[in-house]
Scaffold this motif. Structure first.
Motif, short mmCIF file in Angstrom:
data_model
loop_
_atom_site.label_atom_id
_atom_site.label_comp_id
_atom_site.label_asym_id
_atom_site.label_seq_id
_atom_site.Cartn_x
_atom_site.Cartn_y
_atom_site.Cartn_z
N UNK A 84 33.17 44.05 53.38
CA UNK A 84 34.21 42.23 53.75
C UNK A 84 34.20 41.53 52.61
N UNK A 85 33.62 42.27 51.26
CA UNK A 85 34.43 41.79 50.24
C UNK A 85 35.78 41.69 50.03
N UNK A 86 36.21 43.69 50.07
CA UNK A 86 36.95 44.00 50.21
C UNK A 86 38.49 44.06 51.11
N UNK A 87 37.83 42.95 52.37
CA UNK A 87 38.99 42.40 53.39
C UNK A 87 39.30 40.76 52.88
N UNK A 88 38.26 40.33 51.68
CA UNK A 88 38.62 38.65 51.53
C UNK A 88 39.43 39.44 50.51
N UNK A 89 39.21 40.22 49.55
CA UNK A 89 39.93 40.10 48.70
C UNK A 89 41.54 40.11 49.04
N UNK A 90 41.64 41.30 50.03
CA UNK A 90 42.91 41.82 50.40
C UNK A 90 43.55 40.97 51.24
N UNK A 91 43.15 39.92 51.89
CA UNK A 91 43.67 38.70 52.58
C UNK A 91 43.71 37.48 51.92
N UNK B 236 39.43 49.80 55.63
CA UNK B 236 40.20 50.91 56.75
C UNK B 236 40.90 49.09 57.13
N UNK B 237 40.76 48.28 57.48
CA UNK B 237 40.95 46.93 57.27
C UNK B 237 41.84 46.09 56.15
N UNK B 238 41.22 46.41 55.10
CA UNK B 238 41.33 46.30 53.64
C UNK B 238 42.98 46.38 53.83
N UNK B 239 42.77 47.84 53.83
CA UNK B 239 44.25 48.76 53.48
C UNK B 239 44.93 48.48 54.02
N UNK B 240 44.97 48.06 55.79
CA UNK B 240 46.80 47.74 56.67
C UNK B 240 46.95 46.37 56.23
N UNK B 241 45.01 45.62 55.55
CA UNK B 241 46.12 43.80 55.17
C UNK B 241 47.15 44.66 53.83
N UNK C 127 38.83 39.70 43.56
CA UNK C 127 39.89 39.92 43.22
C UNK C 127 40.83 38.99 42.13
N UNK C 128 39.90 37.37 41.45
CA UNK C 128 40.43 36.45 40.83
C UNK C 128 40.02 37.50 39.77
N UNK C 129 38.62 37.72 39.71
CA UNK C 129 38.92 38.54 38.07
C UNK C 129 39.57 39.52 37.63
N UNK C 130 39.94 40.24 38.68
CA UNK C 130 41.23 41.36 37.87
C UNK C 130 42.38 41.13 38.26
N UNK C 131 42.79 40.21 38.97
CA UNK C 131 44.12 39.79 39.69
C UNK C 131 44.37 40.83 40.63
N UNK C 132 43.65 40.95 40.98
CA UNK C 132 44.48 42.39 41.94
C UNK C 132 43.13 42.21 43.22
N UNK C 133 43.92 42.63 43.88
CA UNK C 133 43.12 43.45 46.00
C UNK C 133 43.14 44.59 45.78
N UNK C 134 42.16 45.10 45.24
CA UNK C 134 41.91 46.78 45.19
C UNK C 134 41.05 47.85 46.23
N UNK C 135 41.36 47.67 47.64
CA UNK C 135 40.66 47.68 48.66
C UNK C 135 39.68 49.00 49.29
#
Lengths: 518, 330
Positions: free
Chosen positions: B78-85, B139-144, B235-243
């Protein structure tokens, strides 16, 4: 009629248990019980709750070890220390719940744990032959390679019996095998049992259904409070005497005249009925009944264990989902299968199973006590801590709950005090109708008297009560009307003059005669 | 002596002791343990709290779930999804920080609702129900993110992970804020009573009228929200979303934190502060090992040894045995 006839000496019994004692901390569950089963006999073991039936069976099947007494099977002294050892000695048990593996095939279930092996592999052809042979003994033909759960519960029950009947088995113990079967299935099972009896097997049968006892048994043994009451041939042992013996009453006091003097009175339409249930029922649990309880009235549900009294209570409260009928409390409809709806309408239910459906073991007396009220108020409207403590202190005093303080864990209290906390839980929620299912079970005499006094007090304050107890005398004493139940159906009501223990027993017994006669 | 005994048998004692010992070791190992410059706190001690903030947030939600007798394996995903979103909102839609945060939290809550519905309404085993999202979530995070790592530059959003307020890292404030909000809600309503009651005996709770399904649903939603917030910080920490790597294995750290905090996996009594201490123990160990000369590969083994010790010291059976052993010696 009063004295049990001596069993004939010419047939040496298959099983002979003499002077069996089993002591648990604080209670002597079996106190010198004798029990005998002969070859080619179906022997029913009868008794109320706490009579010692299940303890005796557990001693017999090796679940418990006896503290004193002797056990002979076929003249040999046996002392099984586990069900497996008992099975090795020739005693096999089939339990109420089918404890087989539903996803495996019938054959696998029958041979599991004792497969023939060839070169370290299971010989499936031999296994299927074994299974076919075991089923043939029961006159059953099934596709043994089909999975067990593709068959009905009755067939599964018979597969369990087939599994139990390996070659050495000489005594078969059936603990409530019929509770999930319908009438035809029971008939089929009984056919199989008679066949096995005729093969010379000894069969011990335990059930709550009195009709079935008389359909199948040759002999009846009655236990009460951990002691043997007596052994009788079923054909010479009237139903009313059986019931009286189970309850520890003198059968001589139950004359035939009284048996006729209790006509079923139609359910009177009380003008101000608070609780109205119409044609409430559930398949396999309770035949549809009508129930009415007025304000400030105590309705007793009379009947033996398994008669349907608890089942009715659970349907009223919505713990089980009714499949017919409706319930209204003070004009508010109670939604099926939803205890929260019943509580919102003003109902409370103190379960007979204190441990599973009553106490929250990890929480304190205070938290247990306010739980129903807090839930009734809703998730977001918290009861202030001061109010909680005031309530807890008030009820600890009012009911005389023996606890050093309200913060003690409820699991550390005695059974009687736990029961009082649970009653207090419902009283604090101020219901208009309270269902008390066996509120006096397993608690000491003093606490019993207090709880009975409490019921009288609640009634005086206008609360409606549905009262259930195995102690028929308690039901008679505390109820205004008694609804008599037997074999999961209502038999009618007793009120006023006819509301006596004898009349209640007579109704239960005569119902059986009508059923079996007709 | 009696009061010392009470302190030792308190369920926070052993985790706290281990945490303090780890910090002492860390202080010995690190060149800068704690310092203040420009009115801001720095040093390895602060690092433990900043890096630990994600596990602490997960542990807050996980505590409630575990207290009802459930478990939430999906929080890392869920962390990955939220970061990706949030990253997608920031880049593809050039959304403001507020919208990105709301999007991340919202998707976290929806994930929690999904878990809760499976458990509370459809009666799935919690471990199975949340396993679904644990595996499908990435997988959902990667879709995003369309299979890429989305990077962004957005000072206001990045402040969640790197910023300071009143000299203290914002992520630490967020943990404190969530602790206070969740703590206030459970203690000022009937929630704590209901949750502990369900965890201790769900059947009896239903008989007493506790809204079992609703409470179960709610705790999974809270857990999803906490995971969403942790994902934003990540995500904010690394300024990126890594699914693939955001929050990887953090669900296990969070469960560990709750257990170290003294809660039983079977449910019942819970302590939010206990879970935070547990999370700090886990993070303190990780940071200390990384600072020391111990090989990075040994990290997990050392962590495991310490965790086993803490859990043993909290076990009544183990403590009784230990006491007998000590008493036997003259």
């Amino acid at each position: 009629m009063a004295q049990p006839p001596q069993p004939s000496p010419e047939s040496t019994p298959l099983l002979s248990m003499t002077g069996i004692v089993k002591q648990f901390p604080g209670v002597r569950a079996l106190d010198g019980v004798d029990f005998q089963v002969r070859r080619g006999e179906i022997h029913s073991l009868m008794g109320q709750n706490g009579a010692g039936k299940s303890t005796l069976l557990k001693v017999l099947t090796g679940v418990y070890t006896r503290d004193a007494g002797q056990m002979l099977l076929d003249g040999r002294v046996i002392s099984p220390r586990s069900p497996l050892e008992a099975q090795g000695e020739g005693i096999s048990t089939v339990y109420q719940e089918v404890n087989l593996i539903p996803d495996l095939s019938v054959a696998e279930n029958i041979v599991l744990g004792r497969q023939t092996q060839r070169f370290g592999f299971i010989d499936w052809r031999a296994a299927r032959r074994q299974a076919d042979a075991a089923l043939a003994r029961l006159d059953l033909q099934l596709d043994v390679s089909a999975s067990l759960n593709s068959y009905s519960i009755a067939i599964q029950q018979m597969v369990a019996i087939a599994r139990a009947l390996d070659e050495e088995c000489s005594l078969l113990v059936l603990d409530e095998p019929t509770s999930s079967l319908d009438q035809q299935e029971v008939a089929r099972l009984f056919g199989v049992l008679r066949r096995l009896r005729d093969d010379g097997l000894g069969i011990v049968f335990v059930t709550h259904f009195l009709d079935q006892v008389y359909q199948i048994s040759d002999t009846i043994t009655v236990l009460r409070n951990g002691r043997l009451v007596g052994e009788w041939p079923a054909a010479e042992f009237s139903r009313i005497e059986l019931i009286a013996r189970m309850l520890g009453r003198d059968p001589a006091s139950l004359t035939e005249a009284e048996a006729g003097a209790a006509p079923p009175s139609p359910v009177a339409a009380a003008e101000a009925a608070r609780l109205v249930a119409h044609q409430l029922g559930r398949r396999g649990q309770l035949q549809p009944v009508d129930v009415e309880v007025g304000a400030g009235e105590v309705l007793g549900l009379g009947g033996l264990l398994g008669s349907g009294r608890t089942e009715l209570a659970r349907l009223l409260f919505g713990l089980d989902r009714a499949d017919s009928g409706r319930v209204e409390l003070a004009g508010r409809a109670v939604r099926r299968g939803q205890p929260r709806s019943a509580i919102a309408a003003g109902m409370g239910y103190s379960s007979e199973d204190r441990k599973v459906e009553g106490i929250i073991p990890e929480l304190s007396v205070r938290e247990n006590l306010i739980l129903a009220l807090a839930s009734k108020r809703g998730l977001w409207r918290r009861l202030g801590r001061a109010a909680q403590e005031a309530l807890a202190d008030r009820y600890i005093q009012a009911l005389g709950i023996a606890t050093p303080d309200a913060e003690k864990r409820i699991s550390e209290l005695s059974g009687g005090n736990q029961q009082k906390v649970l009653l207090a839980r419902w009283l604090a929620a101020e219901p208009s109708l309270l269902i008390l299912d066996e509120p006096t079970r397993g608690i000491d005499v003093g606490a019993k008297a207090e709880i009975m006094a409490l019921v009288a007090d609640l009634k005086a304050r206008g609360m409606s009560v549905v009262f259930i107890s195995s102690e028929l005398e308690e039901v008679v004493r505390s109820s205004d009307r008694i609804m008599v139940l037997c074999d999961r159906a209502a038999l009618g009501e007793l009120r006023g003059e006819s509301k006596t223990e004898q009349a209640m027993l007579a109704r239960i017994a005569s119902a059986h005669q009508e059923v079996s006669g007709g | 002596m009696a009061s010392l005994g009470r302190i030792v048998s308190s369920r926070h004692f052993w985790p706290l002791l281990v945490f303090v010992l780890t910090l002492l070791l860390l202080r010995h190992l690190s060149t800068d343990f704690f310092s203040i410059s420009d009115g801001r706190v720095y040093g390895s001690l602060v690092d433990v709290f900043v890096r630990g903030s994600q596990v602490m947030l997960l542990a807050l939600g996980m505590t409630l779930v575990i207290a009802t007798g459930g478990i939430d394996l999906s929080v890392g995903a869920v962390m990955a999804i939220s970061g990706a979103m949030s990253a997608w909102l920031l880049t593809a839609h050039e959304a403001s920080a507020g919208v990105a945060i709301a999007g991340g939290l919202g998707v976290g809550a929806v994930c929690g609702l999904w878990n809760g519905a499976l458990v509370a309404w459809f009666g799935l085993q919690p471990i199975i129900a949340t396993l679904i999202l644990m595996t499908a979530g990435r997988g959902i995070a990667q879709l995003i993110t369309d299979g890429t790592i989305i990077t962004f530059h957005h000072a206001a959003f990045e402040a969640l992970g790197k910023g300071y307020a009143l000299g203290v890292p914002i992520s630490v404030w967020l943990v404190l804020g969530m602790l206070l909000v969740i703590g206030a809600v459970v203690d000022w309503t009937n929630l704590r009573l209901s949750i502990e009651s369900i965890g201790s005996n769900a059947t009896a709770s239903r008989v007493a009228g506790v809204p079992v399904a609703r409470v179960r649903l709610l705790v999974y939603v809270v857990s999803g929200l906490c995971a969403g917030l942790a994902g934003l910080i990540n995500a904010a920490n690394i300024a990126a979303a890594d699914a693939n790597n955001a929050g990887l294995y953090l669900e296990l750290d969070a469960i560990l934190a709750v257990v170290i905090g003294g809660a039983a996996l079977s449910g019942g009594r819970f302590s939010l502060t206990g879970a935070l201490v547990g999370a700090l123990v886990v993070q303190g160990l990780t940071t200390t090992i990384l600072t020391s000369d111990v090989s990075v590969h040994a990290t997990r083994v050392v962590k495991a040894v310490v965790v086993v010790l803490v859990c043993l010291l909290q076990s009544p059976a183990f403590r009784a045995r230990l006491q007998r052993m000590i008493r036997r010696r003259p």
